[in-house]
Structures are given as C-alpha cells and as structure tokens.
Scaffold this motif. Structure first.
Motif, PDB file in Angstrom:
ATOM      1  N   ARG A 127      11.550 -31.729 -10.376  1.00 19.30           N
ATOM      2  CA  ARG A 127      10.770 -31.156 -11.614  1.00 19.30           C
ATOM      3  C   ARG A 127      11.688 -30.027 -12.386  1.00 19.30           C
ATOM      4  NH1 ARG A 127       4.337 -31.156 -10.433  1.00 19.30           N
ATOM      5  NH2 ARG A 127       4.141 -33.716 -10.053  1.00 19.30           N
ATOM      6  N   SER A 128      11.931 -29.244 -11.369  1.00 19.32           N
ATOM      7  CA  SER A 128      12.741 -28.107 -11.881  1.00 19.32           C
ATOM      8  C   SER A 128      14.145 -28.676 -12.598  1.00 19.32           C
ATOM      9  CB  SER A 128      12.867 -26.714 -10.968  1.00 19.32           C
ATOM     10  OG  SER A 128      11.592 -26.418 -10.564  1.00 19.32           O
ATOM     11  N   LEU A 129      14.727 -29.333 -11.770  1.00 20.41           N
ATOM     12  CA  LEU A 129      15.991 -29.709 -12.195  1.00 20.41           C
ATOM     13  C   LEU A 129      15.940 -30.642 -13.432  1.00 20.41           C
ATOM     14  CD1 LEU A 129      17.716 -30.691  -8.871  1.00 20.41           C
ATOM     15  CD2 LEU A 129      18.226 -28.750 -10.411  1.00 20.41           C
ATOM     16  N   ARG A 130      14.842 -31.399 -13.401  1.00 18.29           N
ATOM     17  CA  ARG A 130      14.609 -32.126 -14.757  1.00 18.29           C
ATOM     18  C   ARG A 130      14.478 -31.425 -16.061  1.00 18.29           C
ATOM     19  NH1 ARG A 130      10.941 -37.161 -12.839  1.00 18.29           N
ATOM     20  NH2 ARG A 130      12.406 -38.221 -11.634  1.00 18.29           N
ATOM     21  N   ARG A 131      13.823 -30.362 -15.933  1.00 21.10           N
ATOM     22  CA  ARG A 131      13.611 -29.291 -16.880  1.00 21.10           C
ATOM     23  C   ARG A 131      14.905 -28.487 -17.236  1.00 21.10           C
ATOM     24  NH1 ARG A 131       8.126 -26.631 -15.131  1.00 21.10           N
ATOM     25  NH2 ARG A 131       9.349 -26.298 -13.320  1.00 21.10           N
ATOM     26  N   PHE A 132      15.745 -28.017 -16.061  1.00 26.22           N
ATOM     27  CA  PHE A 132      16.725 -27.343 -16.722  1.00 26.22           C
ATOM     28  C   PHE A 132      17.825 -28.306 -17.269  1.00 26.22           C
ATOM     29  CE2 PHE A 132      21.126 -26.495 -15.061  1.00 26.22           C
ATOM     30  CZ  PHE A 132      21.188 -25.186 -15.769  1.00 26.22           C
ATOM     31  N   VAL A 169       8.403 -32.830   1.442  1.00 22.96           N
ATOM     32  CA  VAL A 169       8.274 -33.810   0.123  1.00 22.96           C
ATOM     33  C   VAL A 169       7.737 -33.083  -1.006  1.00 22.96           C
ATOM     34  CG1 VAL A 169       6.902 -35.735  -0.763  1.00 22.96           C
ATOM     35  CG2 VAL A 169       7.997 -36.129   1.519  1.00 22.96           C
ATOM     36  N   ALA A 170       6.782 -32.210  -0.776  1.00 23.08           N
ATOM     37  CA  ALA A 170       6.121 -31.257  -1.790  1.00 23.08           C
ATOM     38  C   ALA A 170       7.255 -30.432  -2.597  1.00 23.08           C
ATOM     39  CB  ALA A 170       4.967 -30.629  -1.424  1.00 23.08           C
ATOM     40  N   ILE A 171       8.021 -30.022  -1.564  1.00 26.68           N
ATOM     41  CA  ILE A 171       9.088 -29.070  -1.946  1.00 26.68           C
ATOM     42  C   ILE A 171      10.085 -29.756  -2.844  1.00 26.68           C
ATOM     43  CG2 ILE A 171      11.041 -27.565  -1.265  1.00 26.68           C
ATOM     44  CD1 ILE A 171       9.371 -26.573   0.705  1.00 26.68           C
ATOM     45  N   GLY A 172      10.600 -30.866  -2.324  1.00 27.51           N
ATOM     46  CA  GLY A 172      11.401 -31.767  -2.831  1.00 27.51           C
ATOM     47  C   GLY A 172      10.904 -32.287  -4.496  1.00 27.51           C
ATOM     48  N   VAL A 173       9.565 -32.453  -4.664  1.00 28.61           N
ATOM     49  CA  VAL A 173       9.201 -32.980  -5.986  1.00 28.61           C
ATOM     50  C   VAL A 173       9.207 -31.912  -6.931  1.00 28.61           C
ATOM     51  CG1 VAL A 173       7.016 -33.278  -6.957  1.00 28.61           C
ATOM     52  CG2 VAL A 173       7.573 -34.911  -4.966  1.00 28.61           C
TER      53      VAL A 173
END
Length: 90
Positions: A26-31, A18-22
């Motif tokens: 987040r990274s995908l949203r910033r990208f 779950v931590a890695i998924g979060v």
C-alpha cells in the motif's frame, strides 16, 4: 503433540509477514502515485519554462537590428574570429 506450538508459531509468523507485506505494498502504491503526480507537475513546469525561454529569444531577436542578428542559426558567422565567412561574387 510437541509440534503443535511450532506449527502455531509458524502460522502466526506467516500472518504477520502477510500483514507487513500488505502495508508495504500500500505504501509503495501511494509513493508511486505521488511520484507520478510530482513528475507530471515538474514536466509541465519545465515545458512552460522552455516555451517562455523560446518566446524571450524570439522577442530579443526581433528587437535587434538585422545587422546584429548573428546567432548559431547563421552558419556563415564564424564565432571564433567574429567575422563573416561568406564570400561574395562581386
């Protein structure tokens, strides 16, 4: 109870997952936001470039004498033979 360490390990694995998924989300949203920003800027610059090109074509067409205005907008001009295909009634 021999299954307690197995359940603890499974719970720990799920927490890590779950931590890695979060973090990935987040990274995908910033990208995605950066991609949108870059796309908008490139689109704006392409639009400005098209407008400048059109203005330059108009300025060049205005500087030419009317007899030399042979462009694709003049369908009577035969580009292969370089002659005028219009027929006159005179």
């Amino acid at each position: 109870m021999p299954y307690t360490p197995t359940l603890a390990l499974i719970a720990f694995g799920l927490i890590v997952l779950v931590a890695i998924g979060v973090r990935v989300i987040r990274s995908l949203r910033r990208f995605a936001s950066a991609r949108t920003l870059v796309g908008d800027r490139v689109g704006d610059r392409v639009g400005l470039l098209k407008a400048r090109t059109a203005a330059l074509k108009v300025a060049i067409a205005q500087r030419r004498p009317s007899g030399q205005a042979r462009t694709r907008a003049n369908p009577a001009y035969d580009r292969r033979r370089g002659a005028d295909r219009r027929t006159s009634n005179a």
